[in-house]
Design an enzyme around this catalytic site. Structure first.
Site, mmCIF file in Angstrom:
data_model
loop_
_atom_site.group_PDB
_atom_site.id
_atom_site.type_symbol
_atom_site.label_atom_id
_atom_site.label_comp_id
_atom_site.label_asym_id
_atom_site.label_seq_id
_atom_site.Cartn_x
_atom_site.Cartn_y
_atom_site.Cartn_z
ATOM 1 N N HIS A 259 -1.274 -98.516 38.056
ATOM 2 C CA HIS A 259 -0.146 -97.608 38.213
ATOM 3 C C HIS A 259 -0.033 -96.600 37.082
ATOM 4 C CE1 HIS A 259 2.098 -100.351 35.450
ATOM 5 N NE2 HIS A 259 2.820 -99.281 35.204
ATOM 6 N N ASP A 306 -2.989 -104.335 40.509
ATOM 7 C CA ASP A 306 -2.597 -103.330 39.511
ATOM 8 C C ASP A 306 -3.538 -103.303 38.304
ATOM 9 O OD1 ASP A 306 -0.980 -101.216 38.704
ATOM 10 O OD2 ASP A 306 0.254 -102.520 37.440
ATOM 11 N N SER A 387 2.771 -101.052 29.659
ATOM 12 C CA SER A 387 2.009 -101.261 30.892
ATOM 13 C C SER A 387 0.510 -101.203 30.626
ATOM 14 C CB SER A 387 2.362 -100.190 31.922
ATOM 15 O OG SER A 387 3.656 -100.362 32.409
#
Length: 577
Positions: A259, A306, A387
């Site tokens: 992402h 992801d 992230s």
């Protein structure tokens, strides 16, 4: 059947099919710093329309807050189209040695940091370019171009503050040449890296974070060295880490989150920041921003788990002191967790969970069973910018998942989700799984330890002769010619070749064939050999391996429609003298 396609690949200490891009050369001060007549006050200043950094920051946070977990990549800057060249802006200065100096100041009022996209970037050979702040506290460069650019561009590292200086020097030999530089985009930072004098708490990392300089990070020094944060397209940022493969060859694979938005089309825009850490425990600031590398090649990704796997153009320099983390894809439930990451694009932090992880179920935006769930951080947290960072099993210190996101913050330490490496490992194609890249040796193991380049052997050198393939400067130098006869494989896609001190080379053609070439020196090693394996029977190929010092060494073919056997040749070379 179409005419054969031919691909010639030259491996000289770098990976095959890594795009050419602008790179920083050896660090040096900008030329103007040593000139008595180079006052910045005399340099052309271009001021852009003011942007509301607070409003941009609030809008970005709201967009992520209102989206499902992992649906929106973190952003820290706003792109501003510009068009500045040495022909129509900036200030030129002729120097005593015949070279020419060009500088331009750009100001974006209210920015906490700035970075630039230079497209195209085709400076003549010998030209050098720097970017820095007017206070000279942060200097990046010099950057030099490549004569064989496929995609001539330069994406610069961040400079804190609302003003950035671009400096280009053309040596006397090319003083009248086309500078080959166009500044096409400025990125106005509204969060993250800032000047020490800029006081604004809205985007500093939370006070509950633990600097990796603290003693509690001591058992995790190796894993800490692997972690970096990177920017993408000049506006987005995430964490990630170098990860080891079963050839143990230091091939610079970098694991992050899908992402975060890296793709085959934009991987060249990445800028990586290494070892940005607080110098003292509890400072949550003061990191060194000088260790950067530019660009990457996209290798694989999967939105369900992801993950995204990138490959850097080369190993980070030795003085960056990096490490490649190990991995565990067994699926065994960790009885605790450790995360190492860059919260809010700032200094590296470490977080601890002392409870067993669980598996996700019923979480909007996530496929059931694909993620590890951290119920509550006992010490530290994660934040925007974290992230893409690994979560580690504290028992074996191996990466088991990649951070997608969650709800954790210093105000509420609950609930983060990490895509499971065990799920991302196999299935699909080579561009949607990790196995093809991280287990090129085909060991079939469920866990693999990390790799420290400083512990790697330097290799054995020998004198080339008609019967010997030898090392050059500790590395093999070979040329591989591959011809595709059946029309089903695009030879131009053949990619992912590496080289190491042990002489291991790995080639990969997604979904169709794969090749492992292992060339051993023979000096103190039992012979030399290659192993080939094709993935399907509908591929016909002709392969030729050439030692560039000594000439052709081996040629092999596999006819169209025939099973592709493993071929081992141990008699091609004599041993080294």
């Amino acid at each position: 059947m179409r005419a054969p396609l031919l691909l010639v690949v030259l491996l000289v200490l770098v990976s095959l099919a890594t795009p050419a891009m602008a790179t920083p050369s050896q660090a040096s001060q900008p030329t103007s710093f040593s000139l008595p007549t180079a006052d910045l006050a005399e340099v052309d200043l271009q001021t852009l329309p003011a942007l509301d950094s607070r409003a941009l920051d609030a809008a970005e946070r709201a967009a992520r807050r209102n989206a499902p977990i992992g649906a929106v990549a973190p952003r820290f800057a706003e792109p501003v189209p510009v068009d500045f060249t040495p022909y129509d802006s900036g200030t030129w200065q002729a120097l005593d040695d015949g070279s020419r100096l060009w500088r331009l100041r750009l100001r974006s009022p209210g920015a906490v940091n700035l970075n630039l996209a230079l497209i195209p970037f085709r400076p003549p050979e010998g030209a050098r370019l720097w970017v820095y702040g007017p206070d000279r506290a942060v200097v990046h460069g010099p950057f030099v171009g490549h004569r064989d650019h496929d995609l001539p561009e330069l994406w610069t590292p961040l400079v804190p503050g609302e003003e950035i200086v671009v400096e280009l020097v053309l040596p006397a030999s090319v003083a009248d040449a086309d500078p080959g530089v166009t500044i096409s985009r400025l990125h106005h930072g509204f969060r993250g890296l800032r000047q020490a004098t800029q006081v604004d708490t809205r985007d500093g990392q939370g006070s509950c974070n633990n600097d990796v300089a603290c003693a509690e990070a001591d058992p995790w020094r190796d894993q800490t060295r692997a972690v970096a944060w990177f920017t993408l397209n000049g506006i987005g940022a995430c964490s990630g880490q170098l990860i080891n493969n079963t050839l143990q060859d230091g091939r610079p694979y970098f694991l992050t989150a899908f992402h975060c938005g890296v793709s085959a089309n934009n991987a060249s825009t990445t800028v990586f920041y290494w070892q940005v850490e607080s110098p003292t425990c509890g400072a949550l600031s003061g990191g060194d921003l000088s260790k950067t590398t530019n660009g990457a090649t996209w290798r694989a990704d999967d939105p369900a788990t992801d993950f995204a796997l990138l490959e850097l153009p080369a190993q980070p320099p030795a003085d960056f002191d990096v490490y490649y983390v190990g991995w565990d894809i067994s699926g065994a439930v960790p009885q605790g967790a450790v995360g190492i990451h860059h919260p809010e694009l700032q200094e590296k932090a470490i977080s601890f969970d002392t409870n067993p992880l669980t598996t996700n179920s019923g979480v909007p935006g996530l496929t059931d069973g694909t993620h590890w769930r951290v119920g509550n951080w006992e010490d530290g947290t994660t934040e925007p910018g974290s992230s893409g960072s690994c979560i580690y099993d504290p028992t074996n210190q191996l990466c088991v998942g990649i951070l997608t996101g969650g709800f954790a913050s210093c105000q509420d330490l609950r609930e983060d989700y990490y895509g499971k490496l065990a799920v991302a490992w196999s299935g699909g194609s080579t561009t949607t799984r990790l196995q093809s890249w991280l287990d090129p040796a085909g060991l079939g193991v469920t866990s693999f330890s990390g790799y420290d380049p400083s512990d790697a052997p330097t290799g054995t050198t020998c004198t080339p002769d008609a019967d010997t393939m030898c090392l050059r400067d500790g590395r093999f130098l070979i040329e591989v010619t591959y011809s595709d006869f059946d029309g089903n494989v695009d030879a131009a896609q053949v990619a992912n070749a590496g080289t190491s001190d042990s002489g291991l080379f790995w080639f990969f053609q997604p979904d169709n064939w794969e090749l492992l070439v292992k060339v051993l020196d023979g000096c103190g090693v039992n012979g030399n050999y290659w192993v080939f394996a094709a993935g399907t029977t509908n591929v016909g190929w002709l392969l030729e391996i050439t030692d560039l010092d000594n000439g052709t060494r081996w040629t092999g073919t596999n006819p169209l429609g025939q099973p592709a056997p493993a071929i081992t040749d141990t008699n091609a070379f004599a041993t080294c003298p």
